[in-house]
Design a protein around this motif. Structure first.
Motif, PDB file in Angstrom:
ATOM      1  N   ALA A  21     -37.086  17.655 -12.240  1.00 54.22           N
ATOM      2  CA  ALA A  21     -36.721  16.991 -10.996  1.00 54.22           C
ATOM      3  C   ALA A  21     -37.530  17.558  -9.844  1.00 54.22           C
ATOM      4  O   ALA A  21     -37.842  18.755  -9.815  1.00 54.22           O
ATOM      5  N   CYS A 144     -34.404  22.857  -6.891  1.00 54.87           N
ATOM      6  CA  CYS A 144     -33.379  22.067  -6.212  1.00 54.87           C
ATOM      7  C   CYS A 144     -32.372  22.926  -5.462  1.00 54.87           C
ATOM      8  O   CYS A 144     -31.517  22.385  -4.749  1.00 54.87           O
ATOM      9  N   THR A 217     -28.166   8.836 -16.017  1.00 58.78           N
ATOM     10  CA  THR A 217     -28.659   8.582 -14.664  1.00 58.78           C
ATOM     11  C   THR A 217     -28.817   7.095 -14.359  1.00 58.78           C
ATOM     12  O   THR A 217     -29.439   6.734 -13.360  1.00 58.78           O
ATOM     13  N   PRO A 316     -26.329  17.087 -11.279  1.00 59.93           N
ATOM     14  CA  PRO A 316     -26.875  16.139 -10.301  1.00 59.93           C
ATOM     15  C   PRO A 316     -27.982  16.707  -9.393  1.00 59.93           C
ATOM     16  O   PRO A 316     -28.997  16.027  -9.171  1.00 59.93           O
ATOM     17  N   GLY A 320     -30.780  14.355 -10.501  1.00 63.42           N
ATOM     18  CA  GLY A 320     -30.473  13.183  -9.706  1.00 63.42           C
ATOM     19  C   GLY A 320     -29.050  12.712  -9.959  1.00 63.42           C
ATOM     20  O   GLY A 320     -28.307  13.284 -10.754  1.00 63.42           O
ATOM     21  N   ARG A 321     -28.689  11.645  -9.265  1.00 69.39           N
ATOM     22  CA  ARG A 321     -27.312  11.160  -9.333  1.00 69.39           C
ATOM     23  C   ARG A 321     -26.949  10.710 -10.751  1.00 69.39           C
ATOM     24  O   ARG A 321     -27.693   9.968 -11.387  1.00 69.39           O
ATOM     25  N   CYS A 322     -25.786  11.146 -11.209  1.00 70.39           N
ATOM     26  CA  CYS A 322     -25.266  10.715 -12.507  1.00 70.39           C
ATOM     27  C   CYS A 322     -24.315   9.536 -12.285  1.00 70.39           C
ATOM     28  O   CYS A 322     -23.491   9.559 -11.377  1.00 70.39           O
TER      29      CYS A 322
END
Length: 366
Positions: A21, A144, A217, A316, A320-322
């Protein structure tokens, strides 16, 4: 053994690893201005750094306060960690010496994430613990979760972790580290000589990972993605059955198990929470449950393994967004404890708990 390692390396090079990511840069100065009422436009006052007074106690004062408040057991725990001779793995340890003679320095330094949430670091960590390879630990942020120090960028231009330094040589990818460790420390070998099952099993692990990642995702083609993932789980279960178990190559743990472990662990946590699919205690893939139980019987894994709550919330920021489905809400409530299920003492594990508790040591007598 060298031939096996070369075949293993060739296999790893032919299996595509997805990109990590991208880093998230947090603008601390802008955040401070916003919180203090500053920033552009009328009515916002600018707050200079000179006007902010640091009233926090020093690290020395905090350390002294901690020592005063600590119990004898807590002090002994910290002493064990510092000595490197603790009986079990711990994410707080800065070194693990195992049977290294006093006065000798470990040949290997592992650079891993601060919170022990990185799956690529976990598989290296598991190999080192299983082989009892002495090592030192230096911790850096995952991209992140914050910036990395300049000294780390000097040894790893990509910023990726883990990194290892073995006999002075810097190794920058997790699979390369594992291979180098297997060659440099041939005691307790984890790679069988010339086993033809290794390559297809590693390919299957990447297939399973990719299907999980895409499904977790995305909300597109929900039914088709679920069916595809379940089919891959049945293949994994079938391979474990064919080996005779409980591990992927039979009765003994191997590097194949170390490769599967970090992501099967995260799948078992994330899929009930987001997709209403359980991996643990599911009659659809009983051999996978037997594999988990065998892994959790090993101190090398049990004290590296994380919990469901941690994983569903550390994923996440990393990937990224789940995407959730409504049917998962009841599982999410149990994992988060919002249904009232979080209480002490922990309940007896009668086989109905979402996250099994087998392998956890019994509490010490008061």
């Amino acid at each position: 053994h060298t031939t096996s390692c070369m075949l293993f390396a060739t296999t790893l090079l032919t299996i595509r690893t997805p990109l990590r990511a991208p880093p998230v840069r947090m603008q601390l100065n802008n955040m401070i201005r916003t919180l203090m009422g500053g920033g552009g436009g009328n009515g916002g006052g600018n707050v200079s750094a000179e006007r902010l007074e640091d009233a926090a106690p020093s690290w020395e004062a905090l350390a002294a306060k901690l020592d005063t408040a600590s119990t004898d057991d807590e002090r002994a725990f910290r002493q064990d960690l510092e000595s490197g001779r603790a009986a079990r793995a711990c994410s707080l340890a800065s070194q693990r010496l195992f049977d290294l003679p006093d006065g000798e320095a470990p040949r290997l330094t592992l650079f891993r994430d601060t919170a022990a949430w990185c799956p690529y670091c976990e598989k290296v960590w598991l190999v080192l613990e299983e082989k009892r390879v002495p090592y030192e630990v230096k911790k850096v942020n995952m991209n992140c979760y914050g910036d990395k120090p300049a000294w780390f960028w000097a040894i790893q231009p990509s910023g990726g972790i883990p990194v290892a330094k073995l006999d002075g040589q810097v190794i920058r990818e997790s699979n390369d580290i594992i291979l180098a460790v297997e060659e440099a420390f041939p005691d307790r070998p984890l790679l069988p000589q010339g086993d033809p099952r290794v390559r297809p099993l590693l390919s299957l692990e990447r297939e399973l990972f990719s299907a999980w990642f895409r499904w977790l995702t995305s909300s597109a083609s929900e039914g088709a993605q679920r069916a595809n993932f379940e089919a891959l789980l049945r293949r994994v279960d079938g391979e474990l059955a064919a080996s005779g178990g409980p591990y992927f190559l039979g009765a003994d743990l191997s590097l194949v198990d170390c490769m599967f472990a970090p992501f099967l662990e995260r799948m078992a946590a994330s899929l009930p929470y987001y997709k209403a699919l359980t991996l643990r205690r599911n009659d659809g893939w009983p051999r996978i449950e037997q594999w988990f139980l065998a892994m959790e019987s090993r101190p090398s894994y049990r004290h590296v393994q994380s919990d469901f709550y941690t994983h569903v919330h550390d994923l996440p920021p990393q990937i990224g967004r789940c995407q959730s489905v409504p049917e998962a809400e009841v599982f999410a409530a149990e994992i988060d404890g919002s249904d009232g299920s979080w209480s002490l003492p922990l309940p007896e594990d009668d086989g109905s708990l979402l996250q099994p508790l087998q392998g956890l040591p019994p509490p010490a007598a008061a």
